[in-house]
Design a protein around this motif. Structure first.
Motif, PDB file in Angstrom:
ATOM      1  N   PRO A  84      24.287  32.077  32.558  1.00  0.00           N
ATOM      2  CA  PRO A  84      22.853  32.318  32.366  1.00  0.00           C
ATOM      3  C   PRO A  84      22.010  31.153  32.855  1.00  0.00           C
ATOM      4  CG  PRO A  84      23.879  31.713  30.288  1.00  0.00           C
ATOM      5  CD  PRO A  84      24.996  31.880  31.279  1.00  0.00           C
ATOM      6  N   LEU A  85      20.842  31.468  33.389  1.00  0.00           N
ATOM      7  CA  LEU A  85      19.851  30.443  33.677  1.00  0.00           C
ATOM      8  C   LEU A  85      19.248  29.971  32.356  1.00  0.00           C
ATOM      9  CD1 LEU A  85      18.119  32.108  36.741  1.00  0.00           C
ATOM     10  CD2 LEU A  85      19.164  29.835  36.766  1.00  0.00           C
ATOM     11  N   ILE A  86      18.982  28.696  32.254  1.00  0.00           N
ATOM     12  CA  ILE A  86      18.436  28.129  31.027  1.00  0.00           C
ATOM     13  C   ILE A  86      16.958  27.809  31.227  1.00  0.00           C
ATOM     14  CG2 ILE A  86      18.651  26.299  29.321  1.00  0.00           C
ATOM     15  CD1 ILE A  86      21.036  28.243  29.477  1.00  0.00           C
ATOM     16  N   ALA A  87      16.131  28.347  30.344  1.00  0.00           N
ATOM     17  CA  ALA A  87      14.688  28.138  30.441  1.00  0.00           C
ATOM     18  C   ALA A  87      14.340  26.665  30.234  1.00  0.00           C
ATOM     19  CB  ALA A  87      13.965  28.996  29.410  1.00  0.00           C
ATOM     20  N   GLY A  88      13.359  26.201  30.993  1.00  0.00           N
ATOM     21  CA  GLY A  88      12.889  24.834  30.879  1.00  0.00           C
ATOM     22  C   GLY A  88      13.565  23.863  31.827  1.00  0.00           C
ATOM     23  N   ARG A  89      14.576  24.315  32.559  1.00  0.00           N
ATOM     24  CA  ARG A  89      15.298  23.435  33.470  1.00  0.00           C
ATOM     25  C   ARG A  89      15.007  23.809  34.919  1.00  0.00           C
ATOM     26  NH1 ARG A  89      21.318  23.439  30.595  1.00  0.00           N
ATOM     27  NH2 ARG A  89      20.621  22.744  28.524  1.00  0.00           N
ATOM     28  N   SER A  90      15.202  22.859  35.801  1.00  0.00           N
ATOM     29  CA  SER A  90      15.007  23.091  37.224  1.00  0.00           C
ATOM     30  C   SER A  90      16.165  23.924  37.784  1.00  0.00           C
ATOM     31  CB  SER A  90      14.924  21.766  37.968  1.00  0.00           C
ATOM     32  OG  SER A  90      14.773  21.965  39.359  1.00  0.00           O
ATOM     33  N   ALA A  91      15.870  24.748  38.769  1.00  0.00           N
ATOM     34  CA  ALA A  91      16.885  25.563  39.431  1.00  0.00           C
ATOM     35  C   ALA A  91      16.632  25.548  40.936  1.00  0.00           C
ATOM     36  CB  ALA A  91      16.869  26.995  38.904  1.00  0.00           C
ATOM     37  N   LYS A  92      17.679  25.823  41.699  1.00  0.00           N
ATOM     38  CA  LYS A  92      17.581  25.868  43.161  1.00  0.00           C
ATOM     39  C   LYS A  92      18.072  27.225  43.651  1.00  0.00           C
ATOM     40  CE  LYS A  92      20.630  23.635  45.679  1.00  0.00           C
ATOM     41  NZ  LYS A  92      21.360  22.526  46.339  1.00  0.00           N
ATOM     42  N   ARG A  93      17.359  27.794  44.613  1.00  0.00           N
ATOM     43  CA  ARG A  93      17.766  29.063  45.228  1.00  0.00           C
ATOM     44  C   ARG A  93      17.950  28.873  46.730  1.00  0.00           C
ATOM     45  NH1 ARG A  93      14.159  34.568  45.364  1.00  0.00           N
ATOM     46  NH2 ARG A  93      13.102  33.405  47.016  1.00  0.00           N
ATOM     47  N   ARG A  94      19.110  29.274  47.211  1.00  0.00           N
ATOM     48  CA  ARG A  94      19.395  29.246  48.648  1.00  0.00           C
ATOM     49  C   ARG A  94      19.414  30.687  49.143  1.00  0.00           C
ATOM     50  NH1 ARG A  94      24.136  29.818  51.763  1.00  0.00           N
ATOM     51  NH2 ARG A  94      24.033  28.742  53.790  1.00  0.00           N
ATOM     52  N   SER A  95      18.549  30.992  50.109  1.00  0.00           N
ATOM     53  CA  SER A  95      18.392  32.352  50.618  1.00  0.00           C
ATOM     54  C   SER A  95      18.778  32.412  52.087  1.00  0.00           C
ATOM     55  CB  SER A  95      16.941  32.825  50.461  1.00  0.00           C
ATOM     56  OG  SER A  95      16.524  32.772  49.110  1.00  0.00           O
ATOM     57  N   THR A  96      19.557  33.424  52.456  1.00  0.00           N
ATOM     58  CA  THR A  96      19.946  33.650  53.849  1.00  0.00           C
ATOM     59  C   THR A  96      19.811  35.132  54.167  1.00  0.00           C
ATOM     60  OG1 THR A  96      22.270  33.922  53.208  1.00  0.00           O
ATOM     61  CG2 THR A  96      21.570  31.721  53.911  1.00  0.00           C
ATOM     62  N   CYS A  97      19.667  35.436  55.442  1.00  0.00           N
ATOM     63  CA  CYS A  97      19.672  36.822  55.903  1.00  0.00           C
ATOM     64  C   CYS A  97      21.100  37.169  56.292  1.00  0.00           C
ATOM     65  CB  CYS A  97      18.722  37.001  57.085  1.00  0.00           C
ATOM     66  SG  CYS A  97      18.635  38.701  57.699  1.00  0.00           S
ATOM     67  N   ASP A  98      21.758  37.975  55.474  1.00  0.00           N
ATOM     68  CA  ASP A  98      23.154  38.328  55.725  1.00  0.00           C
ATOM     69  C   ASP A  98      23.308  39.260  56.918  1.00  0.00           C
ATOM     70  OD1 ASP A  98      24.462  36.786  53.906  1.00  0.00           O
ATOM     71  OD2 ASP A  98      25.293  38.441  52.740  1.00  0.00           O
ATOM     72  N   SER A  99      22.360  40.198  57.065  1.00  0.00           N
ATOM     73  CA  SER A  99      22.482  41.164  58.159  1.00  0.00           C
ATOM     74  C   SER A  99      21.140  41.824  58.429  1.00  0.00           C
ATOM     75  CB  SER A  99      23.526  42.238  57.838  1.00  0.00           C
ATOM     76  OG  SER A  99      23.116  43.017  56.730  1.00  0.00           O
ATOM     77  N   SER A 100      20.970  42.319  59.644  1.00  0.00           N
ATOM     78  CA  SER A 100      19.806  43.117  60.014  1.00  0.00           C
ATOM     79  C   SER A 100      20.225  44.088  61.112  1.00  0.00           C
ATOM     80  CB  SER A 100      18.650  42.234  60.494  1.00  0.00           C
ATOM     81  OG  SER A 100      19.015  41.513  61.656  1.00  0.00           O
ATOM     82  N   ALA A 101      19.700  45.302  61.052  1.00  0.00           N
ATOM     83  CA  ALA A 101      20.081  46.318  62.032  1.00  0.00           C
ATOM     84  C   ALA A 101      18.980  47.365  62.139  1.00  0.00           C
ATOM     85  CB  ALA A 101      21.400  46.986  61.635  1.00  0.00           C
ATOM     86  N   SER A 102      18.843  47.941  63.328  1.00  0.00           N
ATOM     87  CA  SER A 102      17.893  49.032  63.568  1.00  0.00           C
ATOM     88  C   SER A 102      18.664  50.312  63.805  1.00  0.00           C
ATOM     89  CB  SER A 102      17.017  48.717  64.782  1.00  0.00           C
ATOM     90  OG  SER A 102      16.250  47.554  64.573  1.00  0.00           O
ATOM     91  N   LYS A 103      18.186  51.405  63.203  1.00  0.00           N
ATOM     92  CA  LYS A 103      18.838  52.705  63.363  1.00  0.00           C
ATOM     93  C   LYS A 103      17.774  53.781  63.432  1.00  0.00           C
ATOM     94  CE  LYS A 103      22.978  51.365  60.722  1.00  0.00           C
ATOM     95  NZ  LYS A 103      23.850  51.695  59.566  1.00  0.00           N
ATOM     96  N   ASN A 104      18.169  54.942  63.876  1.00  0.00           N
ATOM     97  CA  ASN A 104      17.292  56.106  63.871  1.00  0.00           C
ATOM     98  C   ASN A 104      17.724  57.059  62.770  1.00  0.00           C
ATOM     99  OD1 ASN A 104      15.383  55.718  66.021  1.00  0.00           O
ATOM    100  ND2 ASN A 104      17.081  55.943  67.463  1.00  0.00           N
ATOM    101  N   GLY A 105      16.786  57.392  61.879  1.00  0.00           N
ATOM    102  CA  GLY A 105      17.059  58.335  60.807  1.00  0.00           C
ATOM    103  C   GLY A 105      16.317  59.636  61.019  1.00  0.00           C
ATOM    104  N   ARG A 106      16.411  60.527  60.032  1.00  0.00           N
ATOM    105  CA  ARG A 106      15.732  61.824  60.138  1.00  0.00           C
ATOM    106  C   ARG A 106      14.213  61.664  60.182  1.00  0.00           C
ATOM    107  NH1 ARG A 106      18.068  65.095  55.169  1.00  0.00           N
ATOM    108  NH2 ARG A 106      17.867  62.996  54.268  1.00  0.00           N
ATOM    109  N   SER A 107      13.708  60.575  59.574  1.00  0.00           N
ATOM    110  CA  SER A 107      12.262  60.358  59.538  1.00  0.00           C
ATOM    111  C   SER A 107      11.779  59.424  60.641  1.00  0.00           C
ATOM    112  CB  SER A 107      11.866  59.784  58.168  1.00  0.00           C
ATOM    113  OG  SER A 107      12.535  58.561  57.928  1.00  0.00           O
ATOM    114  N   GLY A 108      12.704  59.007  61.532  1.00  0.00           N
ATOM    115  CA  GLY A 108      12.308  58.116  62.615  1.00  0.00           C
ATOM    116  C   GLY A 108      13.066  56.808  62.560  1.00  0.00           C
TER     117      GLY A 108
END
Length: 265
Positions: A84-108
């Motif tokens: 659990p994260l503990i309230a009142g303390r500092s935290a760090k978040r590392r964010s990355t883009c795992d994947s990205s892709a373009s596709k055609n669906g029924r709506s475009g």
């Protein structure tokens, strides 16, 4: 691979305010564990108006690639809870883009993006979250919307929840979510084609997580997928059967499907 690293202090007052907004007692104080998924209230990324898109979100092109599609939807996600994260303390978040892709669906054309967030407090890896985002083109007046899936009716546990524009406004404010479909009725209806203000997908997931924890005990993993929008004027039913949870709309449509795994399993 592009990445963003942010630090934030897990302010207990913000978490307690969210508990009150949900109709609960504000019990989070300095040094207490944060409820599940409340990390959504932290790690804001404020941008000046010039760096926002028409929908109120930060313009794409940094961590999230620009695929030329204007409409954004948080389609689902997965979480692994380690500590659990503990309230009142500092935290760090590392964010990355795992994947990205373009596709055609029924709506475009569609754009699919998965972000991964790892959150730490000191040397403790508290949780990992994957966010699945979908980008779409503008709706056309003659576009036929696909029929939403029908929700199961074999639940062993159920709980009705209601929403209003005040709750959506407070959740948007506490999470610093500027997406206009949640508070700007004219934009939601006239630009993006919704029948009203849209209940945040993460808010539905939040309620399902708390519901699952109440029934199953502490969770080790949780995954969810949005399947149909829910409007702020609609009553929803949180349902559970075994490890499967879902949100049923008032007409029986399935708005979200989820799976929860208890820590003891």
């Amino acid at each position: 691979m592009a990445e963003e690293i942010q630090t934030d202090v897990i302010d207990p007052a913000r978490a307690a305010a969210f508990q009150v907004a949900l109709g609960q007692e504000g019990t989070v104080t300095d040094g207490t564990p944060l409820p599940l998924f409340f990390h959504q209230l932290y790690f804001w990324s404020p941008r000046p108006p010039s760096e926002l898109g028409r929908d109120g979100h930060t313009k794409v092109g940094g961590l999230i690639p620009d695929m030329g599609l204007p409409r954004r939807m948080w389609a689902g996600g997965r979480l692994e809870f380690n500590a659990p994260l503990i309230a009142g303390r500092s935290a760090k978040r590392r964010s990355t883009c795992d994947s990205s892709a373009s596709k055609n669906g029924r709506s475009g054309p569609l754009g699919f993006v998965t972000l991964r967030h790892e959150i730490w407090q000191g040397d403790t890896h508290c949780l990992t979250e994957w966010q699945d985002l979908v980008y779409r083109q503008n709706p056309s007046p003659d576009q036929v919307k696909p029929a939403p899936p029908t929700a199961r009716t074999d639940e062993t546990d159920r709980h009705e929840v209601t929403f209003d524009s005040t709750l959506l406004f407070r959740y948007s404010g506490l999470t610093f979510n500027g997406h206009r479909i949640h508070y700007d009725l004219d934009y939601a209806r006239d630009v993006e084609g919704y029948a009203g203000l849209v209940v945040h997908g993460p808010l539905l997931a939040q309620l399902l997580m708390l519901f699952a924890e109440e029934l199953m005990g502490p969770l080790a993993r949780f995954s969810f997928r949005a399947t149909a929008p829910l409007m702020n004027f609609e009553t929803a039913t949180l349902c559970r059967e075994g490890q499967t949870l879902w949100v049923s709309g008032p007409d029986g449509r399935q708005c979200m499907i989820a799976e929860a795994v208890a820590r003891s399993e």
